[in-house]
Every structure is written in C-alpha cells, then in structure tokens.
Design a protein around this motif. Structure first.
Motif, PDB file in Angstrom:
ATOM      1  N   GLN A  90       0.908  -1.220  -0.068  1.00 57.53           N
ATOM      2  CA  GLN A  90      -0.002  -0.024  -0.213  1.00 57.53           C
ATOM      3  C   GLN A  90       0.882   1.188   0.143  1.00 57.53           C
ATOM      4  O   GLN A  90       0.680   2.214  -0.851  1.00 57.53           O
ATOM      5  CB  GLN A  90      -0.824   0.025   1.069  1.00 57.53           C
ATOM      6  N   LEU A  91       1.967   1.328   0.976  1.00 58.38           N
ATOM      7  CA  LEU A  91       2.824   2.422   0.811  1.00 58.38           C
ATOM      8  C   LEU A  91       3.437   2.643  -0.683  1.00 58.38           C
ATOM      9  O   LEU A  91       3.584   3.705  -1.126  1.00 58.38           O
ATOM     10  CB  LEU A  91       3.892   2.015   1.969  1.00 58.38           C
ATOM     11  N   ASP A  92       4.100   1.438  -1.142  1.00 55.86           N
ATOM     12  CA  ASP A  92       4.618   1.654  -2.351  1.00 55.86           C
ATOM     13  C   ASP A  92       3.431   2.050  -3.485  1.00 55.86           C
ATOM     14  O   ASP A  92       3.712   2.843  -4.345  1.00 55.86           O
ATOM     15  CB  ASP A  92       4.901   0.100  -3.029  1.00 55.86           C
ATOM     16  N   GLU A  93       2.286   1.659  -3.594  1.00 53.15           N
ATOM     17  CA  GLU A  93       1.011   2.168  -4.395  1.00 53.15           C
ATOM     18  C   GLU A  93       0.828   3.694  -4.157  1.00 53.15           C
ATOM     19  O   GLU A  93       0.531   4.314  -5.041  1.00 53.15           O
ATOM     20  CB  GLU A  93      -0.119   1.143  -4.279  1.00 53.15           C
ATOM     21  N   LEU A  94       1.015   4.220  -3.053  1.00 56.96           N
ATOM     22  CA  LEU A  94       0.833   5.428  -2.568  1.00 56.96           C
ATOM     23  C   LEU A  94       2.053   6.366  -3.137  1.00 56.96           C
ATOM     24  O   LEU A  94       1.895   7.589  -2.744  1.00 56.96           O
ATOM     25  CB  LEU A  94       0.114   5.622  -1.298  1.00 56.96           C
ATOM     26  N   HIS A  95       3.240   5.643  -3.198  1.00 53.98           N
ATOM     27  CA  HIS A  95       4.508   6.379  -3.572  1.00 53.98           C
ATOM     28  C   HIS A  95       4.515   7.127  -2.279  1.00 53.98           C
ATOM     29  O   HIS A  95       5.204   8.269  -2.297  1.00 53.98           O
ATOM     30  CB  HIS A  95       4.318   7.302  -4.701  1.00 53.98           C
ATOM     31  N   MET A  96       4.457   6.685  -0.927  1.00 53.19           N
ATOM     32  CA  MET A  96       4.595   7.293   0.422  1.00 53.19           C
ATOM     33  C   MET A  96       6.175   6.470   0.892  1.00 53.19           C
ATOM     34  O   MET A  96       6.163   5.546   1.455  1.00 53.19           O
ATOM     35  CB  MET A  96       3.445   6.841   1.022  1.00 53.19           C
ATOM     36  N   PRO A  97       7.210   7.311   0.824  1.00 52.13           N
ATOM     37  CA  PRO A  97       8.250   6.943   1.301  1.00 52.13           C
ATOM     38  C   PRO A  97       8.291   6.803   2.900  1.00 52.13           C
ATOM     39  O   PRO A  97       7.567   7.698   3.699  1.00 52.13           O
ATOM     40  CB  PRO A  97       9.382   8.237   1.291  1.00 52.13           C
ATOM     41  N   LEU A  98       8.672   5.991   3.605  1.00 50.73           N
ATOM     42  CA  LEU A  98       8.612   5.314   5.042  1.00 50.73           C
ATOM     43  C   LEU A  98       8.914   6.543   5.822  1.00 50.73           C
ATOM     44  O   LEU A  98       8.604   6.630   6.911  1.00 50.73           O
ATOM     45  CB  LEU A  98       9.088   3.967   5.110  1.00 50.73           C
ATOM     46  N   HIS A  99      10.092   7.345   5.292  1.00 50.78           N
ATOM     47  CA  HIS A  99      10.666   8.347   6.322  1.00 50.78           C
ATOM     48  C   HIS A  99       9.765   9.346   6.403  1.00 50.78           C
ATOM     49  O   HIS A  99      10.041  10.031   7.499  1.00 50.78           O
ATOM     50  CB  HIS A  99      12.046   8.766   5.871  1.00 50.78           C
ATOM     51  N   LEU A 100       8.681   9.631   5.627  1.00 48.07           N
ATOM     52  CA  LEU A 100       7.662  10.441   5.926  1.00 48.07           C
ATOM     53  C   LEU A 100       6.953  10.122   7.056  1.00 48.07           C
ATOM     54  O   LEU A 100       6.284  11.193   7.712  1.00 48.07           O
ATOM     55  CB  LEU A 100       6.921  10.830   4.824  1.00 48.07           C
ATOM     56  N   LEU A 101       6.676   8.900   7.423  1.00 52.28           N
ATOM     57  CA  LEU A 101       5.885   8.490   8.497  1.00 52.28           C
ATOM     58  C   LEU A 101       6.552   8.123  10.022  1.00 52.28           C
ATOM     59  O   LEU A 101       6.036   7.800  10.812  1.00 52.28           O
ATOM     60  CB  LEU A 101       5.187   7.236   7.882  1.00 52.28           C
ATOM     61  N   ALA A 102       7.902   7.676   9.677  1.00 47.73           N
ATOM     62  CA  ALA A 102       8.753   7.529  10.604  1.00 47.73           C
ATOM     63  C   ALA A 102       8.942   8.711  11.765  1.00 47.73           C
ATOM     64  O   ALA A 102       8.893   9.733  11.577  1.00 47.73           O
ATOM     65  CB  ALA A 102       9.949   6.977  10.320  1.00 47.73           C
TER      66      ALA A 102
END
Length: 101
Positions: free
Chosen positions: A89-101
């Motif tokens: 889901q994060l990949d599909e949203l192009h959401m880098p994990l560092h923005l959520l960490a």
C-alpha cells in the motif's frame, strides 16, 4: 507556566553545549518538554535529553540525520518482510517510509 520556558531554554542550551558538533536541532525541545511538564527537576530533564540523544537515538539530531535514516532502513526491511500488505500500500501510494517514521 512561564518558568518552564526558562528552564526548557536552559536545558536546551546546556545540551547544545555538551555536544557543540550537533548544537540545537529541531525536535529536541519536544524531548525535553515532556519530562519537564511531568514535573521532573531541571537536572533530570537535562540528563534525560542527553541520554536520549546520545544513547537511545544516536545520530538522529545532527546535520546528516544518519541515525534516523539508518533506523528508517531497518524499519523498511521489517515492514517489507513482516507487513507485506502495508508495504504494498505504501508503494502504491508512493509514500516513502521516512515521511511516516
């Protein structure tokens, strides 16, 4: 309380003095404010802030943020292997994990 701001400022300056190569970094005030608001004495707040920034989260506060990015890579590996649906889901949203960490 106004006196808490004065204490917070002193704690942050003292911590920056212990580590001049880092100085003050955004986010340190939040780390120091919590124990201060819980009623810990100034000396304990300073000790806790120094312990967190030096021992628990080394490299999180500094120009390169190397500790933060190292831990984001570890978190990414964990999410990929243990939470593959979330990772997808994060990949599909192009959401880098560092923005959520």
């Amino acid at each position: 309380r106004p006196e808490d701001r004065v204490v917070l400022r002193r704690v942050l300056r003292a911590c920056a003095g212990f580590r001049p190569e880092v100085g003050y970094c955004q986010g340190m005030s939040f780390l120091a404010a919590v124990p201060l608001l819980l009623g810990f004495p100034e000396k304990a707040v300073l000790a806790l802030l120094c312990y967190i920034t030096e021992e628990i989260c080394p490299g999180y506060h500094g120009p390169s943020l190397e500790g933060y990015f190292r831990d984001v890579l570890i978190l990414g590996a964990f999410v990929s292997s243990e939470l593959p649906d979330i990772n997808l889901q994060l990949d599909e949203l192009h959401m880098p994990l560092h923005l959520l960490a």
